[in-house]
Design a protein around this motif. Structure first.
Motif, PDB file in Angstrom:
ATOM      1  N   PHE A  60      43.516  47.097  43.630  1.00 61.50           N
ATOM      2  CA  PHE A  60      43.736  46.203  42.307  1.00 61.50           C
ATOM      3  C   PHE A  60      44.184  46.207  41.043  1.00 61.50           C
ATOM      4  O   PHE A  60      44.526  45.250  40.641  1.00 61.50           O
ATOM      5  CB  PHE A  60      42.172  44.789  42.949  1.00 61.50           C
ATOM      6  CG  PHE A  60      42.876  44.950  44.279  1.00 61.50           C
ATOM      7  CD1 PHE A  60      43.100  43.391  44.615  1.00 61.50           C
ATOM      8  CD2 PHE A  60      41.566  44.950  45.658  1.00 61.50           C
ATOM      9  CE1 PHE A  60      43.206  43.207  46.189  1.00 61.50           C
ATOM     10  CE2 PHE A  60      41.921  44.952  46.409  1.00 61.50           C
ATOM     11  CZ  PHE A  60      42.394  44.028  47.119  1.00 61.50           C
ATOM     12  N   PHE A  61      44.376  47.575  40.452  1.00 61.10           N
ATOM     13  CA  PHE A  61      44.155  47.583  39.190  1.00 61.10           C
ATOM     14  C   PHE A  61      45.976  48.045  39.197  1.00 61.10           C
ATOM     15  O   PHE A  61      45.997  48.276  40.358  1.00 61.10           O
ATOM     16  CB  PHE A  61      43.776  48.693  38.638  1.00 61.10           C
ATOM     17  CG  PHE A  61      42.077  48.275  38.862  1.00 61.10           C
ATOM     18  CD1 PHE A  61      41.700  48.345  36.528  1.00 61.10           C
ATOM     19  CD2 PHE A  61      41.601  48.393  39.257  1.00 61.10           C
ATOM     20  CE1 PHE A  61      40.796  47.725  36.530  1.00 61.10           C
ATOM     21  CE2 PHE A  61      39.708  47.322  38.697  1.00 61.10           C
ATOM     22  CZ  PHE A  61      38.962  48.146  37.396  1.00 61.10           C
ATOM     23  N   PRO A  62      46.467  47.357  38.044  1.00 57.69           N
ATOM     24  CA  PRO A  62      47.631  48.550  37.477  1.00 57.69           C
ATOM     25  C   PRO A  62      47.548  49.841  37.910  1.00 57.69           C
ATOM     26  O   PRO A  62      46.768  50.345  37.387  1.00 57.69           O
ATOM     27  CB  PRO A  62      48.160  47.365  36.061  1.00 57.69           C
ATOM     28  CG  PRO A  62      46.758  47.607  35.834  1.00 57.69           C
ATOM     29  CD  PRO A  62      45.584  47.390  36.743  1.00 57.69           C
TER      30      PRO A  62
ATOM     31  N   VAL C  21      36.940  44.223  39.612  1.00 62.75           N
ATOM     32  CA  VAL C  21      38.590  43.827  40.150  1.00 62.75           C
ATOM     33  C   VAL C  21      39.048  42.900  40.285  1.00 62.75           C
ATOM     34  O   VAL C  21      40.465  42.489  39.956  1.00 62.75           O
ATOM     35  CB  VAL C  21      38.428  44.175  41.383  1.00 62.75           C
ATOM     36  CG1 VAL C  21      39.023  43.041  41.961  1.00 62.75           C
ATOM     37  CG2 VAL C  21      37.987  45.062  42.692  1.00 62.75           C
ATOM     38  N   LYS C  23      39.077  41.694  37.157  1.00 57.32           N
ATOM     39  CA  LYS C  23      39.700  42.439  35.515  1.00 57.32           C
ATOM     40  C   LYS C  23      41.229  42.804  35.796  1.00 57.32           C
ATOM     41  O   LYS C  23      41.989  42.806  35.404  1.00 57.32           O
ATOM     42  CB  LYS C  23      38.529  42.593  34.895  1.00 57.32           C
ATOM     43  CG  LYS C  23      37.169  42.175  33.943  1.00 57.32           C
ATOM     44  CD  LYS C  23      36.589  43.219  33.669  1.00 57.32           C
ATOM     45  CE  LYS C  23      35.384  41.831  33.207  1.00 57.32           C
ATOM     46  NZ  LYS C  23      34.297  42.630  32.297  1.00 57.32           N
ATOM     47  N   GLY C  24      40.845  44.104  37.110  1.00 53.91           N
ATOM     48  CA  GLY C  24      42.415  44.311  37.445  1.00 53.91           C
ATOM     49  C   GLY C  24      42.827  43.796  37.676  1.00 53.91           C
ATOM     50  O   GLY C  24      44.651  44.047  37.342  1.00 53.91           O
ATOM     51  N   VAL C  25      43.123  42.886  38.640  1.00 52.69           N
ATOM     52  CA  VAL C  25      43.678  41.708  38.230  1.00 52.69           C
ATOM     53  C   VAL C  25      44.472  41.173  37.996  1.00 52.69           C
ATOM     54  O   VAL C  25      45.719  40.967  37.471  1.00 52.69           O
ATOM     55  CB  VAL C  25      44.179  40.745  39.409  1.00 52.69           C
ATOM     56  CG1 VAL C  25      43.826  40.065  39.921  1.00 52.69           C
ATOM     57  CG2 VAL C  25      42.715  41.454  41.165  1.00 52.69           C
ATOM     58  N   LEU C  27      44.066  41.987  34.786  1.00 52.65           N
ATOM     59  CA  LEU C  27      45.386  43.154  34.010  1.00 52.65           C
ATOM     60  C   LEU C  27      46.666  43.026  34.645  1.00 52.65           C
ATOM     61  O   LEU C  27      47.671  43.261  33.074  1.00 52.65           O
ATOM     62  CB  LEU C  27      44.480  44.372  33.163  1.00 52.65           C
ATOM     63  CG  LEU C  27      42.847  43.763  32.597  1.00 52.65           C
ATOM     64  CD1 LEU C  27      42.105  45.108  32.274  1.00 52.65           C
ATOM     65  CD2 LEU C  27      43.602  43.821  31.186  1.00 52.65           C
ATOM     66  N   GLY C  28      46.603  43.477  35.657  1.00 58.22           N
ATOM     67  CA  GLY C  28      47.962  43.900  36.056  1.00 58.22           C
ATOM     68  C   GLY C  28      49.220  42.295  35.414  1.00 58.22           C
ATOM     69  O   GLY C  28      50.209  43.143  35.413  1.00 58.22           O
ATOM     70  N   PRO C  31      48.681  42.123  30.921  1.00 60.16           N
ATOM     71  CA  PRO C  31      48.163  42.949  30.371  1.00 60.16           C
ATOM     72  C   PRO C  31      47.537  43.051  28.417  1.00 60.16           C
ATOM     73  O   PRO C  31      46.856  43.388  28.427  1.00 60.16           O
ATOM     74  CB  PRO C  31      49.717  44.168  29.897  1.00 60.16           C
ATOM     75  CG  PRO C  31      50.455  43.723  30.692  1.00 60.16           C
ATOM     76  CD  PRO C  31      50.017  41.991  30.880  1.00 60.16           C
ATOM     77  N   ALA C  33      45.970  40.229  28.251  1.00 63.13           N
ATOM     78  CA  ALA C  33      45.041  38.816  28.634  1.00 63.13           C
ATOM     79  C   ALA C  33      43.508  39.300  27.509  1.00 63.13           C
ATOM     80  O   ALA C  33      43.440  40.475  27.224  1.00 63.13           O
ATOM     81  CB  ALA C  33      44.845  38.721  29.803  1.00 63.13           C
ATOM     82  N   ARG C  34      43.270  38.092  26.636  1.00 59.89           N
ATOM     83  CA  ARG C  34      41.755  38.361  26.666  1.00 59.89           C
ATOM     84  C   ARG C  34      40.870  38.211  26.872  1.00 59.89           C
ATOM     85  O   ARG C  34      40.283  36.606  27.411  1.00 59.89           O
ATOM     86  CB  ARG C  34      41.856  37.450  24.597  1.00 59.89           C
ATOM     87  CG  ARG C  34      40.144  37.654  23.908  1.00 59.89           C
ATOM     88  CD  ARG C  34      40.165  38.834  23.576  1.00 59.89           C
ATOM     89  NE  ARG C  34      39.421  39.176  23.422  1.00 59.89           N
ATOM     90  CZ  ARG C  34      38.168  40.248  21.296  1.00 59.89           C
ATOM     91  NH1 ARG C  34      39.610  39.760  20.477  1.00 59.89           N
ATOM     92  NH2 ARG C  34      37.777  39.997  21.307  1.00 59.89           N
ATOM     93  N   ILE C  35      39.921  38.809  27.961  1.00 63.43           N
ATOM     94  CA  ILE C  35      39.409  38.337  29.184  1.00 63.43           C
ATOM     95  C   ILE C  35      37.284  38.415  28.221  1.00 63.43           C
ATOM     96  O   ILE C  35      37.235  39.035  27.224  1.00 63.43           O
ATOM     97  CB  ILE C  35      38.811  39.529  29.477  1.00 63.43           C
ATOM     98  CG1 ILE C  35      39.446  39.117  30.713  1.00 63.43           C
ATOM     99  CG2 ILE C  35      37.874  39.141  31.112  1.00 63.43           C
ATOM    100  CD1 ILE C  35      40.391  40.263  31.753  1.00 63.43           C
TER     101      ILE C  35
END
Lengths: 258, 258, 258
Positions: A60-62, C21, C23-25, C27-28, C31, C33-35
């Motif tokens: 699920f990561f880029p 996970v 966060k992975g989605v 960022l993909g 890229p 995004a401020r989380i």
């Protein structure tokens, strides 16, 4: 090749400054690094649990993410630190088998021993390589360091063996892989393997057919469900399966087909 | 002078919105601030544990980092909030002694009382200064606010006294500083002070010589080891020393030399 | 309209890879995004606790923040996923009432059903919509996706009812809303309503007048105090009220005026 995100997976928890210090080292060397926390509450020194998190999370990561895994009971022994890449992701990890499960979905095309001491902090402790080796090396990679500079290629490394279920004609025997914070017991049985009409059993207790969702049963009811990682999970709707039945990793789970 | 990273250290945990709210306030005032979590699981109101984290972590952070420490049992009393800088880092903290240990490695060259109310949130509660004072002041500093605007200089402040070990000719007496999440008991005895051939004792029990690494003993064995912060630590390899021996901060530790 | 920060509120904890996970989605797909983590230790499936965190935290976040709340006991049932906006913030949440309390301070001007499957991950599990729906939809919004593309407007949704205290002439009856990590019991009684001279009682026990600060009593003493969220809180100075008196959400609290 330059990794897009440094994804940290550790068993350091949040009580002590270990994770924060790793971030300090990374930021000092690579001020623009994008650091992402995968999880830091892996049970202490539980390589198997970390292996599960890597296997489950990576897809699920880029592409280009670098997974930095510091669950490292062997710190200070002769165990090596390795860097590896597959088609999509990179990994930095102690040679203790922790990548064994993620290699099922991402076979490694290149593995190197991380041995170039000039990449480490000037003083390397024998108890906290996360700070002294993993962090500065990850920072270097995030700035575009060529992997060849890490150290020599290697052709053998540890890989935790994924416990494949035994799939028979009328019965499939598997086990609990991990228990999550909700008390769900994730098994190693792919839900396709449970098949239509298969009945799940746990320690001689009949759990029932694999349901498509928690919603199929009333609150408080035990069920086997298609979990979010592709495996059968044992759950109690709105409840805690592992707490109620004392389930732990390694416990046997069966599916019988009529 | 503008801090490069805002490093948060609190005892707020992750159950409640306290840490998140501090980040919200910071982002509202300084949208590009680089926020780093040092640790949020400091035991509730445990100033000594926070002092240890600051002392241990700071040397691994880049020059210019601002450490925002909110472990603050005196919130709502008359205790002041202070800003300080040394040669490398800045600190924002309640005047409860929490910086006493980090001052051993980073003597302060300037300390100010944070008293300019126009930098605070419009309404200041008496129970959550992390949100109402620390966060907006940190945000201001991260945008380049001149420290002189914080408030007047001060020449006296609280500083937790570091419990120096008593180093004698044949015996060194020290104590446990903190217990980490793995159950390691970090002592105040620098491992050089343990000396060659020194034998560590804990509550009358002989632990043995200080080892260079966990790898020197078999799994499950008690040992004294060179810890990653420069001190002797008491550990069980792959185990939990503090759990097994009920060790807590303040417990006496001795090293005898023959 | 493009949200400035994606603020995550979940009950996933840090043991498992669930938060990472998500966060992975994100960022993909987005890229830059401020989380921001609001909190991830919400007690498992405790919608009421999450409602409290949203209500309390939102006012301290900048305009344009998107609050992504995944405390979702109904995952896999027919419950809808909704997006809403008020004057200042946006929300993405399961239709289980979790926004009911924040709507007191931020009435919604637009609510939509999130039903456009092309915004979801290609495979949607029935047990982890945080990863499969919330994360990719939040990522889309952070890149400027027009809310109208999420799905149709709706005019009815669940809203947890805020337990308003009964304010009488000589007595106000309220209850404990949540217990925080320090053991403080936050009530639903605004401290203005406690009034001058009002005496707080808890289970027949006299706690005393509402103090302006912990500093008003000696350490170890029980007190009622003006809490940082605007409500009366029951506390022990430097101690743990809920632990000592077994206080839990829903417990009755009274204020009597002479």
């Amino acid at each position: 090749m330059k990794p897009g995100a440094l994804v940290l997976l550790t068993d350091f928890g949040l009580q002590d400054p270990y994770v924060g210090v790793m971030k300090g080292v990374i930021l000092g060397l690579s001020p623009r690094a994008r650091i992402v926390d995968l999880a830091h509450g892996v049970p202490a020194q539980d390589v198997r649990s970390a292996a599960f998190s890597l296997m489950s999370a990576a897809p699920f990561f880029p592409q280009g993410s670098l997974f930095v895994t510091v669950v490292d009971p062997g710190v200070g022994t002769g165990r090596r630190i390795l860097w590896a890449r597959g088609r999509r992701w990179q990994f930095l990890f102690p040679d203790n088998g922790v990548t064994g499960w993620v290699e099922r979905v991402e076979p490694f095309s290149e593995v190197r021993e991380v041995s170039s001491k000039d990449l480490f902090l000037p003083v390397v402790s024998s108890t906290f390589h996360g700070r002294d080796i993993f962090a500065p090396v990850a920072a270097g990679l995030s700035r575009g360091l060529a992997p060849a500079k890490l150290g020599p290629r290697t052709r053998s490394w540890e890989a935790l063996c994924f416990p494949e279920p035994e799939i028979g004609r009328t019965k499939t025997a598997g086990e609990v892989l991990v228990v999550d914070r909700f008390g769900n017991a994730v098994t190693n049985i792919p839900f396709e393997a449970a098949g239509k009409g298969g009945v799940v059993g746990f320690r001689g207790r009949r759990i029932g057919e694999v349901r498509s969702s928690y919603a199929c049963v009333p609150p408080g009811t035990v069920l086997a469900v298609r979990g979010s990682w592709g495996f059968v999970e044992l759950s109690v709707r709105d409840g805690d399966f592992a707490g109620r039945y004392k389930a732990s990793p390694g416990d046997r789970v069966e599916v019988s087909r009529p």
